[in-house]
Design a protein around this motif. Sequence first.
Motif, mmCIF file in Angstrom:
data_model
loop_
_atom_site.group_PDB
_atom_site.id
_atom_site.type_symbol
_atom_site.label_atom_id
_atom_site.label_comp_id
_atom_site.label_asym_id
_atom_site.label_seq_id
_atom_site.Cartn_x
_atom_site.Cartn_y
_atom_site.Cartn_z
ATOM 1 N N TYR A 129 1.874 14.340 -10.208
ATOM 2 C CA TYR A 129 1.141 13.347 -9.119
ATOM 3 C C TYR A 129 1.106 12.425 -10.414
ATOM 4 O O TYR A 129 0.790 12.739 -11.630
ATOM 5 N N GLU B 298 -0.474 9.293 -10.615
ATOM 6 C CA GLU B 298 -2.068 7.964 -10.066
ATOM 7 C C GLU B 298 -1.700 6.852 -9.730
ATOM 8 O O GLU B 298 -1.654 6.084 -9.207
ATOM 9 N N GLN C 178 0.968 5.727 -6.952
ATOM 10 C CA GLN C 178 0.547 6.733 -6.048
ATOM 11 C C GLN C 178 1.723 7.305 -5.433
ATOM 12 O O GLN C 178 2.591 7.337 -4.025
ATOM 13 N N ARG C 179 2.723 7.877 -6.505
ATOM 14 C CA ARG C 179 3.795 8.895 -6.117
ATOM 15 C C ARG C 179 3.879 10.064 -6.762
ATOM 16 O O ARG C 179 3.389 10.267 -7.779
ATOM 17 N N TYR D 251 6.190 8.676 -1.793
ATOM 18 C CA TYR D 251 5.320 7.369 -2.410
ATOM 19 C C TYR D 251 3.943 6.810 -1.476
ATOM 20 O O TYR D 251 4.820 6.672 0.080
ATOM 21 N N GLN D 252 2.817 7.765 -1.787
ATOM 22 C CA GLN D 252 1.848 7.346 -0.464
ATOM 23 C C GLN D 252 1.762 5.923 0.153
ATOM 24 O O GLN D 252 1.100 5.987 0.948
ATOM 25 N N GLU D 253 0.811 4.973 -1.305
ATOM 26 C CA GLU D 253 1.051 3.900 -0.328
ATOM 27 C C GLU D 253 2.626 2.888 0.429
ATOM 28 O O GLU D 253 1.663 2.852 1.166
ATOM 29 N N TYR D 254 3.387 3.412 0.594
ATOM 30 C CA TYR D 254 4.343 2.901 1.422
ATOM 31 C C TYR D 254 4.330 4.334 2.506
ATOM 32 O O TYR D 254 5.285 3.812 2.623
ATOM 33 N N ASN E 45 6.250 5.595 8.614
ATOM 34 C CA ASN E 45 5.362 4.560 9.264
ATOM 35 C C ASN E 45 6.121 4.236 10.126
ATOM 36 O O ASN E 45 5.518 4.003 11.274
#
Length: 171
Positions: free
Chosen positions: A29, A31, A34-35, A59-62, A90
Motif C-alpha cells: 500500500y 498511502e 492511494q495505490r 488506484y483507490q482515489e480514481y 466508477n
Amino acid sequence: MRSLILFPCLPVALLATLPELSSIDPIEYDEAAQRLVARGDARLKLETTEVSADQITYYQEYGLADAFGDAAIMSEGYRIIGDRISYDANDRVFTVQEPRTGAWPLYAKGQEAGGTAENISLENARIYYTEPGFFTPNIKARSVRFEESEARKHLQIKGATFQIGRIPFFY
C-alpha cells in the motif's frame, strides 16, 4: 428515532461498495499515491465484477485497476481473458489487450477489446465456430461489436471475411 435506525445501516452500505483485493503475497500500500499492489493470484472483487491476474494495481482515489499476466475479467456471466486488463470501477468500463472469450460453440479473439458488460467491441477480431483450430470455420473482421439490452442482443461485424482455417472463401 428514525435517524438512529438509519445511522447503524450507513457503514454497512458504504462497506458494500468497497472493493475486495486479495493475493497470495502481502498487499503493498502506497498511502501517498492511494495505490494498492497485489501479486500472486491477485483478485479484485467489485460488486458484480471480478478481475484476476498475476498482479493487480488498484488506484483507490480514481477507482482504476490495472491487471497484468494471465488477466481475466468476469461480470454477469461473461469472461474475457487477456495479457493486460484496465478496469474503471466508477464507469464499469474495461479494456483488454489480446482478448479471448466465448462460450460453446462460438469463440473469439482479437487485438484489443473494450466496453462494458452490455456493450463490447473487439478490434482485428476472429470469431471461431467451435474450438479454434487449423480447419475451423471462422470470420476474420476489422471490428466486432456486441450490444445487449432488455429487448434484444445485437452483433455488428465490419470488414468480414469468412474462412476455413486461414483460407478465405467469402468476402
